[in-house]
Write a protein that holds these residues in place. Structure first.
Motif, PDB file in Angstrom:
ATOM      1  N   GLY A 175     -23.803  -6.985   6.359  1.00 48.57           N
ATOM      2  CA  GLY A 175     -23.210  -7.813   5.315  1.00 48.57           C
ATOM      3  C   GLY A 175     -22.684  -7.003   4.155  1.00 48.57           C
ATOM      4  O   GLY A 175     -21.651  -7.333   3.571  1.00 48.57           O
ATOM      5  N   GLY A 235     -24.139  -7.274  -2.199  1.00 46.77           N
ATOM      6  CA  GLY A 235     -24.805  -7.320  -0.901  1.00 46.77           C
ATOM      7  C   GLY A 235     -26.176  -6.655  -0.936  1.00 46.77           C
ATOM      8  O   GLY A 235     -27.136  -7.154  -0.355  1.00 46.77           O
ATOM      9  N   SER A 269     -29.939  -8.237  -0.290  1.00 44.77           N
ATOM     10  CA  SER A 269     -30.987  -7.812   0.648  1.00 44.77           C
ATOM     11  C   SER A 269     -32.338  -7.806  -0.035  1.00 44.77           C
ATOM     12  O   SER A 269     -33.353  -8.098   0.593  1.00 44.77           O
ATOM     13  N   ILE A 324     -24.605 -13.725  10.141  1.00 46.73           N
ATOM     14  CA  ILE A 324     -24.038 -12.567   9.437  1.00 46.73           C
ATOM     15  C   ILE A 324     -23.082 -11.811  10.361  1.00 46.73           C
ATOM     16  O   ILE A 324     -22.003 -11.390   9.948  1.00 46.73           O
ATOM     17  N   GLU A 366     -28.454  -7.728   6.382  1.00 43.72           N
ATOM     18  CA  GLU A 366     -27.564  -7.934   5.240  1.00 43.72           C
ATOM     19  C   GLU A 366     -27.130  -6.585   4.666  1.00 43.72           C
ATOM     20  O   GLU A 366     -25.948  -6.359   4.397  1.00 43.72           O
ATOM     21  N   SER A 375     -22.740 -16.066   1.947  1.00 31.79           N
ATOM     22  CA  SER A 375     -24.059 -15.559   1.569  1.00 31.79           C
ATOM     23  C   SER A 375     -24.894 -16.662   0.920  1.00 31.79           C
ATOM     24  O   SER A 375     -26.113 -16.693   1.102  1.00 31.79           O
TER      25      SER A 375
END
Lengths: 97, 311, 504, 113
Positions: free
Chosen positions: B60, B37, B41, D75, B56, D43
């Motif tokens: 995320g 993750g 980003s 998200i 994110e 993603s």
């Protein structure tokens, strides 16, 4: 003047990255949690410090530079504490086992 | 030069993604997923989408990571001997997925001759709202219905999570697995970091109107601070029947909806802002949303009400 | 798209059907269990009234109702649009949800004076969210807005499956959620591709911009497969039977009658409205083939079930198949019969919604009354609960397609269209599917009305009012067959020219 | 052209992640790994939005803000989905003692009514 600053940046960041590579290698090669922590903490602090230091001349403004230093301080702080926590839980698990 | 960095980054993302998919232990897979993750980003920064990069990293990778780690800690005893699927299934799945990837890659390699973009029309009318961040403009001006519905989704998902509590425990406390013993270092962390974290969260929401940031990212930071305080045992997890908790959950959506309905009376249109008042109203929405998002995310992580955890 | 309609009072109806149920959920959280019954008493009639009013306005105007949210025209903003099919769907949804609400009132009442109880609080919140999500799906014009609505629908439907909390139902719910999430991700991927190629996600604008090129086909394939996963078309139906059979009766009724139709509605929007060019590909034939397979497979599986609720759930798998026969028939190049198939397909959807809701409610009443739902042990139960089994039978008639019933007219229209267009194979499938449906309906009724070795006993008394609700829904399914042609005109409102307006 | 290449590389990465996610979803038997795979698939999808946004750089912006805003919404929705899935899984382990979706041969034999 800018040339000197650029050279300084490149040099500091390169050395910083070198420390990170060392840390990564140590992380992969060392046998257990405690020794890995030992390597990571030492090298990460210096590595990140050097990179932040090297980037300061490029920050463009005082505020930007301050933010960079804040980032470094925060990582120092949380890194130190998290290392403690991981070490303690490693020791606890070792005792239980 | 830029390309070398991008190629390395993409290779790293793919490698880490594959590692997370195929790692033997679920615990490792999750830790690797958090790293994945963070790398993503970086990719978002490279794609000039700093707002998304922040989201994110915060949601995320960050909050989702907490959620998954919490889950794997409880599942550890059952994390044994997965029956590997048959190799024929694997091969068929592999062929199928390669086909999908190949067709998507084929499209990526042939971009449209004239790139399409709504960026000019977004910028054309952004001035009316007084916002400086075009992403915030899309979220709260042009496509505010999406954002409103998404807030409802977040709250509804929390009701859904709570619905998994046993009948007798409805309205009770979620059993956040506490740290084995009161740990002085953890308590020190939970006392020193939250003031900074809360400031960062509020800052993120505040600059969101004009610069990358906003209610989502700010709320996620607030959620993390609250969870930290709860894990350290400095604050009790609130019972899900708590009135204050429920008001905090809905204050954002309620204010959003109310301002939307106000638009009908003042401008004749739902979710339209009266001229000249757009920015203050949006800031009011974002401020309350930041609180609601923070509380909702944290409650998602701590899960449904449960019996007290005994180790 | 007339800009004058942006701020009309009628347009506000569209906003109200979206937000009224949401207001209900927020009020539930704000006020807590003590006011739950009052909130429901206020929100359900209000939402029903607004839905009915929207339908009436669309019908009387004879043209789609459009509302531009926030005053920002697409492609920058989001529009809501109620055409004939969305108005009809909204009305059917409102009727069924309110009927189910009356049915569920007894089971899910918050006891006064007691602390807030789990099942009532959750059930009503989920039903309200479902309602809002379905209305958002019927009105949505923007493919990404529709994605958010789809997810709202999923998160409302999944916990409904495991409201009772048993191991099997939690497993079914998790499986359902995983399938649904895969479906939404594929749908979202297609959305991204379409935006990248055409710079808009508004269905009306897309219809003008799409070209028959590779990116369109791939996007359409991804989105359709994703939506089929949520609609549970064979062979993506695996999650449906345990999920629909495991929910409480009121939940099953809504899941089978409405939730799977939400994603189906979106497929129709994509194929007929956003990308009409898809009609010239092999796509419609492929969809119909899967539909035919679903009819045959689902019916055979239903015949083999030992539990009543599973039988009804497999019957849903089969009946969903009929909906997809509409694609090659209503998209045929030769246009004289397409509107016949179009009307038939929608009528099948409506009559199945009524019949299946009635059937699940009846199955729930039987399980409540007898304490079990094993088909083999039903012997003679029909004499104990005649009204409930009568409901089951009436709903069954519509599923089989026996005249006079909504199901009959629907299947007859589809049959005529396939014969007229020379697509004989679908006609054969419709006939065989009807026979198989007859098989599984009469298997249940036969058991129920022949005395078994040991007579069943009523374990729990069932209130007459719940039986009447289920019965009225079954009667609704039959009544749909009596006035098929006049309301069918509403289905043509806002159609593109291709489908014409010639209702025979 | 150099910038095009960089974007294309991220686009290829997105395509690969989508395939990887679906593969993981199919072959990993453990539910928690399936949840992880859906996140990877997600993603990849989001990254595709990002690539499309970057290609639409105009009006002085580095990317088209419309798809970027959609990703932010996406998200948050994906997070809700993960939270619900994890809660379901933990509940499953609590009532059945095992985190598996298999042994589905006799569906709802226990609580079919």
């Amino acid at each position: 003047m800018t040339l000197i600053l650029d050279v300084f940046t490149i040099a500091a960041v390169t050395v910083g990255v070198f420390f990170f590579v060392i840390a990564a290698l140590a992380f992969l090669r060392f046998p257990d949690g405690l020794t890995r922590l030992h390597a990571l903490t030492k090298v990460d602090n210096v590595g990140l410090g050097l990179i932040v230091f090297g980037l300061l001349p490029q920050a463009g403004s005082v505020m930007g530079a301050l933010k960079l230093i804040c980032v470094w301080l925060l990582v120092q702080f949380s890194g130190a504490i998290v290392t403690q926590l991981i070490a303690r839980s490693t020791r606890r698990e070792g005792q239980e086992a | 030069m830029a390309s070398v960095f991008d190629v390395t980054l993409v290779c790293l993302i793919l490698a880490v993604g594959a590692w997370s998919t195929f790692a033997r232990l679920t615990f490792s897979a999750i830790v690797i997923f958090i790293v994945y993750g963070l790398l993503l980003s970086l990719a978002w920064v490279r794609l000039a989408a700093v707002d998304v990069a922040l989201t994110e990293a915060a949601i995320g990778s960050g909050v989702t990571g907490m959620l998954l780690l919490n889950a794997v800690a409880r599942l550890r005893s059952t994390d044994a001997a997965p029956t590997p699927s048959r190799s024929s299934v694997n091969i068929a799945a592999g062929v199928f997925c390669t086909l999908i990837t190949a067709s998507l890659a084929g499209l990526v390699l042939v971009p449209p001759q004239v790139p399409v973009s709504l960026a000019p029309s977004v910028m054309e009318s952004l001035g009316q709202s007084g916002l400086g961040n075009p992403v915030a403009g899309v979220l709260f001006v042009y496509r505010s219905l999406d954002t409103l519905l998404e807030k409802v989704v977040l709250v509804l998902a929390l009701i859904a999570v709570w619905s998994l509590a046993p009948d007798g425990l409805w309205g009770g406390k979620p059993a956040l697995r506490p740290f084995p013993q009161r740990d002085s270092v953890l308590i020190f962390l939970a006392r020193t970091v939250p003031p900074i974290g809360i400031m960062v969260g509020i800052y993120m929401f505040w600059v969101g109107a004009d610069e990358p940031g906003g209610a989502f990212q700010g709320g996620a930071v607030l959620a993390a601070m609250w969870i930290l305080v709860m894990i350290a045992g400095l604050a009790a997890v609130p019972p899900t029947s708590s009135h204050a908790l429920r008001l905090a959950l809905i204050v954002g959506p309620v204010v959003f909806l109310a301002i939307g309905i106000l638009g009908i009376f003042l401008t004749g249109t739902f979710l339209a802002y009266p001229e000249g008042y757009a920015k203050p109203l949006i800031i009011a929405i974002e401020a309350t949303l930041t609180v609601s998002i923070g509380v909702t995310l944290a409650m998602h992580v701590v899960g449904p009400p449960e019996k007290e955890w005994r180790s | 798209m007339a800009a004058a309609e942006t701020s009309s009072i009628a347009g506000l109806l569209l906003v109200s059907v979206l937000i009224l149920p949401v207001v209900g959920i927020l009020a539930q959280l704000a006020l807590g269990g003590r006011f739950l019954n009052w909130i429901c008493l206020a929100v359900f009639p209000a939402s029903f009234g607004v839905s009915a009013a929207t339908c009436a306005v669309v019908w009387s105007h004879g043209e789609p109702l459009i509302y531009i949210v926030g005053g920002w025209q697409p492609p920058l903003g989001i529009a809501l649009r109620a055409d004939g099919i969305s108005a009809a769907m909204m009305l059917v949804t409102a009727i069924i949800i309110c009927a189910v609400a009356i049915f569920a009132r007894v089971e899910f009442t918050q006891p006064s004076g007691a602390p807030e109880a789990r099942a009532p609080f959750v059930f009503w919140a989920l039903i309200l969210a479902l309602w809002s999500a379905l209305n958002a799906l019927f009105l949505g014009c923007d493919l990404f807005n529709l994605y958010v609505a789809l997810e709202l629908l999923t998160f409302a439907a999944v916990p409904l499956v495991c409201l009772k909390g048993g191991e099997a139902t939690v497993k079914a719910a998790l499986r359902y959620l995983l399938f649904a999430l895969l479906g939404s991700m594929l749908y979202l991927m297609g959305t991204a591709l379409l935006y990248g190629a055409y710079g808009t996600l508004d269905i009306t604008l897309l219809a003008q911009r799409v070209h028959p090129e590779r990116v369109t086909w791939i996007a359409a394939a991804l989105m359709t497969v994703g939506l089929l996963t949520k609609t549970a078309l064979f062979p993506l139906h695996l999650w449906l039977p345990p999920a629909h059979a495991g929910a409480p009766a009121a939940g099953s009724a809504v899941l089978s009658a409405l939730v799977v139709k939400g994603s189906f509605f979106l497929i129709v929007r994509l194929w007929f409205d956003a990308m009409p060019g898809l009609g010239h590909t092999a796509g419609p034939q492929l969809l119909a083939s899967l539909g035919a397979a679903a009819i045959l497979f689902g019916s055979v599986m239903a015949l083999r079930q030992q539990r009543l609720k599973l039988l009804v759930a497999y019957s849903t798998v089969a009946q969903i198949g009929y909906l997809f026969l509409m694609f090659p028939l209503a998209m045929a190049a030769e246009q004289s019969w397409t509107s016949l198939a179009w009307t038939g397909g929608w009528l099948q959807l409506f009559s199945h919604a009524f019949a299946k809701a009635a059937m699940f409610l009846a199955a729930g009443l039987i399980a409540d009354a007898l304490g079990h739902d094993r088909i083999n042990d039903l012997g003679g139960a029909g004499r104990l609960r005649p009204l409930t089994f009568c409901t089951f039978g009436l709903a069954g008639l519509s599923l089989i397609g026996v005249p006079p019933s909504g199901g009959f007219v629907a299947k007859w229209l589809l049959l005529s269209a396939s014969v007229a267009e020379g697509q004989w194979i679908w006609a054969a499938v419709i006939v065989v599917g009807g026979l198989l449906a007859g098989g599984y309906i009469f298997k249940v009724l036969g058991r129920a009305f022949t005395a078994g070795s040991d007579a069943p006993v009523i374990v729990t008394p069932v209130s007459l009012s719940r039986e009447v609700v289920a019965f009225s829904l079954a009667v609704g399914a039959v009544l749909l067959g009596f006035f098929p042609l006049e309301p069918a005109e509403i289905l043509q409102i806002g159609r593109p020219e291709i489908l014409g307006s010639t209702v025979p | 052209m150099a910038i095009m290449n960089a974007i294309t590389i991220f686009g290829l990465c997105a395509a690969a992640l989508v395939g990887l996610g679906i593969f993981g979803l199919i072959v990993n038997p453990q539910p928690l790994r399936k949840i992880l795979a859906i996140n990877i698939l997600g993603s990849g999808v989001f990254l595709m939005f990002g690539v499309i946004a970057r290609r639409g750089a105009a009006a002085g912006l580095g990317g088209d803000p419309v798809p970027q805003a959609m990703v932010i919404t996406g998200i948050v929705v994906a997070f809700s989905a993960t939270a619900l899935a994890v809660a379901l899984l933990l509940r499953l382990v609590l009532v059945s003692g095992a985190a598996t979706l298999e042994a589905e041969a006799e569906p709802s034999e226990k609580d079919g009514r």
